[in-house]
Design a protein around this motif. Sequence first.
Motif, PDB file in Angstrom:
ATOM      1  N   ARG A  98       0.848  -1.190   0.000  1.00 49.65           N
ATOM      2  CA  ARG A  98       0.000   0.000   0.000  1.00 49.65           C
ATOM      3  C   ARG A  98       0.886   1.244   0.000  1.00 49.65           C
ATOM      4  O   ARG A  98       1.829   1.351   0.797  1.00 49.65           O
ATOM      5  N   LEU A  99       0.584   2.171  -0.899  1.00 50.51           N
ATOM      6  CA  LEU A  99       1.307   3.435  -0.959  1.00 50.51           C
ATOM      7  C   LEU A  99       0.770   4.360   0.125  1.00 50.51           C
ATOM      8  O   LEU A  99      -0.420   4.683   0.144  1.00 50.51           O
ATOM      9  N   GLY A 100       1.654   4.792   1.027  1.00 47.18           N
ATOM     10  CA  GLY A 100       1.231   5.646   2.128  1.00 47.18           C
ATOM     11  C   GLY A 100       1.198   7.114   1.757  1.00 47.18           C
ATOM     12  O   GLY A 100       1.741   7.531   0.723  1.00 47.18           O
ATOM     13  N   THR A 101       0.585   7.913   2.614  1.00 48.95           N
ATOM     14  CA  THR A 101       0.487   9.353   2.356  1.00 48.95           C
ATOM     15  C   THR A 101       1.821  10.063   2.562  1.00 48.95           C
ATOM     16  O   THR A 101       1.933  11.256   2.285  1.00 48.95           O
ATOM     17  N   ASP A 102       2.830   9.313   3.042  1.00 48.42           N
ATOM     18  CA  ASP A 102       4.182   9.865   3.147  1.00 48.42           C
ATOM     19  C   ASP A 102       5.059   9.460   1.972  1.00 48.42           C
ATOM     20  O   ASP A 102       6.247   9.759   1.945  1.00 48.42           O
ATOM     21  N   GLY A 103       4.472   8.756   1.002  1.00 50.62           N
ATOM     22  CA  GLY A 103       5.225   8.327  -0.168  1.00 50.62           C
ATOM     23  C   GLY A 103       5.903   6.986  -0.002  1.00 50.62           C
ATOM     24  O   GLY A 103       6.482   6.472  -0.962  1.00 50.62           O
ATOM     25  N   GLN A 104       5.860   6.405   1.182  1.00 52.44           N
ATOM     26  CA  GLN A 104       6.475   5.106   1.427  1.00 52.44           C
ATOM     27  C   GLN A 104       5.436   3.996   1.294  1.00 52.44           C
ATOM     28  O   GLN A 104       4.245   4.213   1.562  1.00 52.44           O
ATOM     29  N   SER A 105       5.896   2.809   0.906  1.00 56.06           N
ATOM     30  CA  SER A 105       4.996   1.668   0.754  1.00 56.06           C
ATOM     31  C   SER A 105       5.178   0.688   1.912  1.00 56.06           C
ATOM     32  O   SER A 105       6.295   0.472   2.384  1.00 56.06           O
ATOM     33  N   SER A 106       4.077   0.113   2.345  1.00 54.42           N
ATOM     34  CA  SER A 106       4.120  -0.897   3.405  1.00 54.42           C
ATOM     35  C   SER A 106       3.477  -2.180   2.889  1.00 54.42           C
ATOM     36  O   SER A 106       2.589  -2.159   2.025  1.00 54.42           O
ATOM     37  N   VAL A 107       3.956  -3.314   3.429  1.00 58.69           N
ATOM     38  CA  VAL A 107       3.478  -4.617   2.972  1.00 58.69           C
ATOM     39  C   VAL A 107       2.215  -4.997   3.741  1.00 58.69           C
ATOM     40  O   VAL A 107       2.200  -4.991   4.978  1.00 58.69           O
ATOM     41  N   LEU A 108       1.164  -5.330   2.997  1.00 57.38           N
ATOM     42  CA  LEU A 108      -0.078  -5.768   3.614  1.00 57.38           C
ATOM     43  C   LEU A 108      -0.079  -7.270   3.860  1.00 57.38           C
ATOM     44  O   LEU A 108      -0.491  -7.749   4.909  1.00 57.38           O
ATOM     45  N   THR A 109       0.402  -8.016   2.864  1.00 63.66           N
ATOM     46  CA  THR A 109       0.419  -9.465   2.969  1.00 63.66           C
ATOM     47  C   THR A 109       1.329 -10.043   1.892  1.00 63.66           C
ATOM     48  O   THR A 109       1.705  -9.329   0.944  1.00 63.66           O
ATOM     49  N   MET A 110       1.696 -11.299   2.024  1.00 63.58           N
ATOM     50  CA  MET A 110       2.451 -12.028   1.004  1.00 63.58           C
ATOM     51  C   MET A 110       1.543 -13.111   0.432  1.00 63.58           C
ATOM     52  O   MET A 110       0.848 -13.799   1.180  1.00 63.58           O
ATOM     53  N   GLU A 111       1.563 -13.244  -0.898  1.00 62.87           N
ATOM     54  CA  GLU A 111       0.687 -14.201  -1.552  1.00 62.87           C
ATOM     55  C   GLU A 111       1.439 -14.966  -2.628  1.00 62.87           C
ATOM     56  O   GLU A 111       2.443 -14.488  -3.168  1.00 62.87           O
ATOM     57  N   VAL A 112       0.941 -16.163  -2.945  1.00 59.43           N
ATOM     58  CA  VAL A 112       1.415 -16.952  -4.083  1.00 59.43           C
ATOM     59  C   VAL A 112       0.214 -17.186  -4.986  1.00 59.43           C
ATOM     60  O   VAL A 112      -0.871 -17.520  -4.485  1.00 59.43           O
ATOM     61  N   PRO A 113       0.347 -16.986  -6.320  1.00 62.45           N
ATOM     62  CA  PRO A 113      -0.805 -17.212  -7.202  1.00 62.45           C
ATOM     63  C   PRO A 113      -1.388 -18.610  -7.022  1.00 62.45           C
ATOM     64  O   PRO A 113      -0.654 -19.602  -6.982  1.00 62.45           O
ATOM     65  N   LYS A 114      -2.703 -18.700  -6.884  1.00 68.17           N
ATOM     66  CA  LYS A 114      -3.335 -19.993  -6.664  1.00 68.17           C
ATOM     67  C   LYS A 114      -3.119 -20.945  -7.830  1.00 68.17           C
ATOM     68  O   LYS A 114      -3.115 -22.167  -7.656  1.00 68.17           O
ATOM     69  N   SER A 115      -2.921 -20.384  -9.029  1.00 71.81           N
ATOM     70  CA  SER A 115      -2.757 -21.217 -10.218  1.00 71.81           C
ATOM     71  C   SER A 115      -1.346 -21.763 -10.348  1.00 71.81           C
ATOM     72  O   SER A 115      -1.085 -22.637 -11.174  1.00 71.81           O
ATOM     73  N   GLN A 116      -0.404 -21.253  -9.515  1.00 71.43           N
ATOM     74  CA  GLN A 116       0.993 -21.639  -9.682  1.00 71.43           C
ATOM     75  C   GLN A 116       1.258 -22.952  -8.960  1.00 71.43           C
ATOM     76  O   GLN A 116       0.898 -23.131  -7.802  1.00 71.43           O
ATOM     77  N   VAL A 117       1.918 -23.861  -9.650  1.00 74.34           N
ATOM     78  CA  VAL A 117       2.265 -25.161  -9.074  1.00 74.34           C
ATOM     79  C   VAL A 117       3.766 -25.191  -8.852  1.00 74.34           C
ATOM     80  O   VAL A 117       4.541 -25.002  -9.786  1.00 74.34           O
ATOM     81  N   THR A 118       4.183 -25.423  -7.613  1.00 73.64           N
ATOM     82  CA  THR A 118       5.613 -25.445  -7.320  1.00 73.64           C
ATOM     83  C   THR A 118       6.193 -26.829  -7.562  1.00 73.64           C
ATOM     84  O   THR A 118       5.489 -27.831  -7.608  1.00 73.64           O
TER      85      THR A 118
END
Length: 524
Positions: free
Chosen positions: A502-522
């Motif tokens: 998320r882009l903050g009002t101070d210009g810095q970005s913070s991480v909301l969550t980490m995800e892996v595409p559901k369609s991706q097979v490892t």
Amino acid sequence: MHPGPEVHDGPIRRWYHALSQLQKWLVQGLAVLLAVGLVVVGFHLPGLLRHPYCADSGATTVKHVSGECIGVSDGSYVFAPELAGVEHAIRQENQMVTAQHPGEYVSVVVLLPISDSSGSIEAMSNVVEQLRGAYIAQYSANRKPVDGIVPAIQLLIGNDGYQANQWQAATRIIQDTQRRTRLAAVSGLGVSLSTTVAAADYLTGTAGIPVVGGTVTANEFDNIRDFIRVAPSNHDTIAVAVQYADSRQFKNAVLVQDENTSDAYDSTLVAGFEQFADSSHALVGRETFVSTPRTQATTDPQRVQADLMIRNRISQMPPDICTAQPAAVLFAGRGEDLAELVADLADRPCLNTPITIISGDDVTNLTFTPAVKRGLDTNVTVDYAGIANPGEWTAPSPDPATTAKGAQGFATFSGYAGQLFPGLPLSDGNTMTAYDSMLSAISAIRLTSQPQPTLQAVAGELGALHGSNEVLGASGPLDFYADYDTSKTGSDPDGKAIPILRLGTDGQSSVLTMEVPKSQVTGK
């Protein structure tokens, strides 16, 4: 003094007068010819005197091409004043390598579109960040084992110019560098444009040089033989963005799309966001603009005119977005144009309605201005699927093992970054991704177990970078299979976690969550 000959009337006097006139005309004619000659020479003098090379010494070959200095530098030629500090550091490291490891070193080119022209997709600040990342990887690998300690690494800086438009000249210089030096791989590339795709195709195909991409995300890079990239594809990042929109229970959206088909990043974002519409989700509006004139511009006035046209078109969108009343706005375009939309939304007719914008990783190229802050302050939120971010290893993650490996790789990176650039802010993932790109290339080089490996040997190790040879990058563990014949995504990292930011009002970005595409097979 003798008086001159006395000339009487008659034939002799007429002859003498004619001779005098002829002499006068000759002098005047010569004067005119001389003046014209000086004008012509003066007009062409810069071209006549300008050497075809901006610099040409040792491992450095930089040529004048269409008003730009294009080619490869070992740090002795500085492509832009903003790069002087990091280029000087790279040059010092290169001098150490060639002096202390004369028979056991190879070169890796980090190729980027370096241009200070207005409208350049790759901002000069991002070039600085990526050169820093590549240098951190070079410096650390020359002191800490990365699949061994031999060969030592010389880092060369490659420039293919504004929007990578001079990719042909740059790749041919790199190919020639390979013939004259110990080139083992190319990293970087910078931006997802058709010119960059062409450069990757030429380097891996015609020149036979393995390439490890950094921040390039377009789907066109999914399956290029002898090419891998550390960034996830747009297909995967947008799949994660759509998953995120679904998790927020956004049922409808307006799609804002750049119709510049020569920009591979934009076109693949459009295709990805089209997948939002299904049986339970709807696109309730579509707004288009075209950045093609800016990409194709060859002069600064043309770029300025193109920017004015784009800004004017985007400024017309907020009222229609308000009318559509979407739960979200899906933005398929570059960060610089997203900045214009965010700024314009500050004056939208539906100020009481929150606006959530969802986009891709080029948000990191958004120039944060007071106008952008003003837009965000009117309850506008910008969330995006990124490539890398320093905060991702403390964010919620679906896989604790991945988080542990990611934290380990980031700790190594940040330790050297703090040593080489004290106080360096790691506000986004450009430095991390460039580090990972160079580190992956070095791993493939060292796995050959040769002090000066052939290009074919290095290319053959790209598919070994998984399992016990997994690369512990700053952006997480990196696994490659290079299965170009049996997969449509042989160039992509396998199972890589993607941060939602998320882009903050101070210009810095913070991480909301980490995800892996559901369609991706490892583990393919």
